[in-house]
Design a protein around this motif. Structure first.
Motif, mmCIF file in Angstrom:
data_model
loop_
_atom_site.group_PDB
_atom_site.id
_atom_site.type_symbol
_atom_site.label_atom_id
_atom_site.label_comp_id
_atom_site.label_asym_id
_atom_site.label_seq_id
_atom_site.Cartn_x
_atom_site.Cartn_y
_atom_site.Cartn_z
ATOM 1 N N SER A 1 0.832 -1.198 0.000
ATOM 2 C CA SER A 1 0.000 0.000 0.000
ATOM 3 C C SER A 1 0.869 1.252 0.000
ATOM 4 N N GLU A 2 1.070 1.811 -1.185
ATOM 5 C CA GLU A 2 1.815 3.062 -1.329
ATOM 6 C C GLU A 2 0.943 4.064 -2.078
ATOM 7 N N VAL B 1 9.060 6.967 6.268
ATOM 8 C CA VAL B 1 9.884 6.049 7.067
ATOM 9 C C VAL B 1 9.177 4.710 7.214
ATOM 10 N N GLU B 2 7.879 4.756 7.484
ATOM 11 C CA GLU B 2 7.155 3.514 7.722
ATOM 12 C C GLU B 2 6.898 2.745 6.431
ATOM 13 N N LYS B 3 6.695 3.465 5.328
ATOM 14 C CA LYS B 3 6.581 2.759 4.049
ATOM 15 C C LYS B 3 7.899 2.080 3.677
ATOM 16 N N ARG C 1 8.887 -1.820 2.804
ATOM 17 C CA ARG C 1 9.729 -2.223 1.660
ATOM 18 C C ARG C 1 10.905 -3.088 2.110
ATOM 19 N N LYS C 2 11.519 -2.705 3.198
ATOM 20 C CA LYS C 2 12.666 -3.458 3.707
ATOM 21 C C LYS C 2 12.250 -4.897 4.042
ATOM 22 N N ALA C 3 11.084 -5.036 4.677
ATOM 23 C CA ALA C 3 10.603 -6.369 5.036
ATOM 24 C C ALA C 3 10.315 -7.199 3.787
#
Length: 312
Positions: free
Chosen positions: A115-116, A136-138, A142-144
Motif C-alpha cells: 500500500s503506497e 519512514v514507515e513505508k 519495503r525493507k521487510a
C-alpha cells in the motif's frame, strides 16, 4: 498466458474499491479480503456484496489470525494491499508487516504490491517532520518485503485528482473555490495529477508484466504534469470566471502548521514537498522504474480539463 489470480486487501477503501473493479474488468479472478472487523459497517458490507455480484470472491481473513491470512494468500498469485494512509501511523504499520509475514510463509505469491500509491518514499529521506513518518514507515515495509525476497511492484501514483484537482489544490475543501484561490509560491511547480480510476487501471496492468518485476511504476502521464496555476486556469476557462489569486510563501505555509494536530501537520508537510519542492517531478525515473503511460500507451488516461468538468 493465463491471467493471475488477485487478492485485494483493503478492497472497500478509496483506491482499493477501484483496484477490485479494474482487476475484474481486466479479466482476473479476483478475491477480496473480508475482515471480521467490519462489524456493523453497512457501507463496507454493501461494497463487498457488490463486488461479489460482479464476480469477485469474498474470502475471510483477519490480521489477528495469521493462519487465515496465509490461507487467503495461498489461493492467489498476486496480492495487492490498498489499506489507507491511516494504517501508516503508530502501531498500524504492523498490519502490513503481518501481511508480509503471511506472504512469506505461503511462498506462492509471484507479485506483491504494498500500500503506497502516493509519493515515492525512497526519494523522501529528508522529508520534514512529522510528515516524514509516512515515508519512514513505508520504507520499513519495503525493507521487510525485500529481505523476505518477495517479488514486488511499487506504485507511485502521485496526486489523486479527487483530493488535488477538483478543489484546485486548496487545503480544507474538496470542491472548487467560488471567488478566490491560494497559490503555493508562484504556483508554477510541476505536479503529476491522476484520475483514481486510471491509477487502478495502470496498477492492474503491471501484475503480469515481467517488465515491472521488482520495479517502481511512476504515474506521470505527460499531459497530466501540470502546475497548480495551470489547474486554476483550466477551471477559469471552463467556468468563464476569473478567480482572485493570493500567493502563500513557503515560510508562511510552513508556519501554518503551528497549532495543528498531528494529521494536519503531516498533510501540510506533504503539500509543501509537492507544491514547493516539486518532489513528484524533479527527478529522472532511472533504471529501477518505469513511467506508466510510456509502458501502457493503450490506456486512454483522463486529462484534467476533462476531470474538472465533473465540478461544473
Amino acid at each position: 498466458m493465463a491471467k493471475s489470480k488477485v487478492l485485494v486487501v483493503g478492497g472497500t477503501g478509496y483506491i482499493g474499491s477501484r483496484i477490485v473493479k479494474a482487476s475484474l474488468a481486466q479479466g482476473h479472478e479476483t478475491y477480496v479480503l473480508q475482515r471480521p472487523e467490519i462489524g456493523l459497517d453497512m457501507d463496507k458490507l454493501q461494497i463487498l456484496l457488490s463486488f461479489k455480484k460482479h464476480g469477485a470472491h469474498l474470502i475471510e481473513g483477519s490480521f489477528s489470525d495469521h493462519r487465515s491470512l496465509v490461507d487467503a494468500v495461498k489461493k492467489v498469485d498476486v496480492v495487492i494491499c490498498t489499506m489507507s494512509g491511516v494504517h501508516f501511523r503508530s502501531h498500524n504499520i504492523l498490519l502490513q508487516l503481518k501481511l508480509v509475514d503471511a506472504i512469506k510463509e505461503a511462498g506462492n505469491v509471484k507479485r506483491f504490491l504494498p500500500s503506497e500509491f502516493g509519493i515515492d518514499p525512497s526519494r523522501m529521506r529528508d522529508a520534514l517532520e512529522p510528515g516524514n513518518v509516512t515515508f519512514v514507515e513505508k520504507m520499513r515495509v519495503r525493507k521487510a518485503i525485500e529481505e523476505a525476497k518477495i517479488p514486488f511492484t511499487y506504485v507511485s501514483a502521485n496526486c489523486f485528482a479527487g483530493y488535488f484537482v477538483g478543489n484546485l489544490s486548496q487545503l480544507g475543501t474538496l470542491i472548487p473555490p467560488k471567488d478566490k484561490v491560494y497559490l503555493y509560491g508562484d504556483g508554477n511547480v510541476k505536479v503529476a495529477f491522476l484520475d483514481e480510476d486510471d491509477i487502478a487501471t495502470y496498477t492492474i496492468k503491471t501484475i503480469d508484466d515481467p517488465r515491472m518485476l521488482n520495479k517502481t511504476l511512476y504515474l506521470r502521464p505527460p499531459e497530466n504534469i501540470l502546475t497548480q496555476r495551470q489547474i486554476v486556469e483550466k477551471w477559469e476557462k471552463l467556468t468563464n470566471k476569473e478567480l482572485q489569486k493570493f500567493t502563500i510563501s513557503a515560510q508562511d505555509f510552513l508556519a501554518s502548521m503551528k497549532g495543528m494536530d498531528f494529521a494536519g501537520q503531516v498533510g501540510v508537510g506533504h503539500f509543501y514537498h509537492v507544491f514547493y519542492d516539486g518532489c513528484l517531478t524533479n527527478f529522472e525515473i532511472g533504471k529501477d522504474g518505469e513511467e506508466a503511460s510510456e509502458l501502457y500507451p493503450e490506456v486512454q488516461y483522463t486529462r484534467m480539463d476533462t476531470y474538472l468538468k465533473l465540478y461544473q
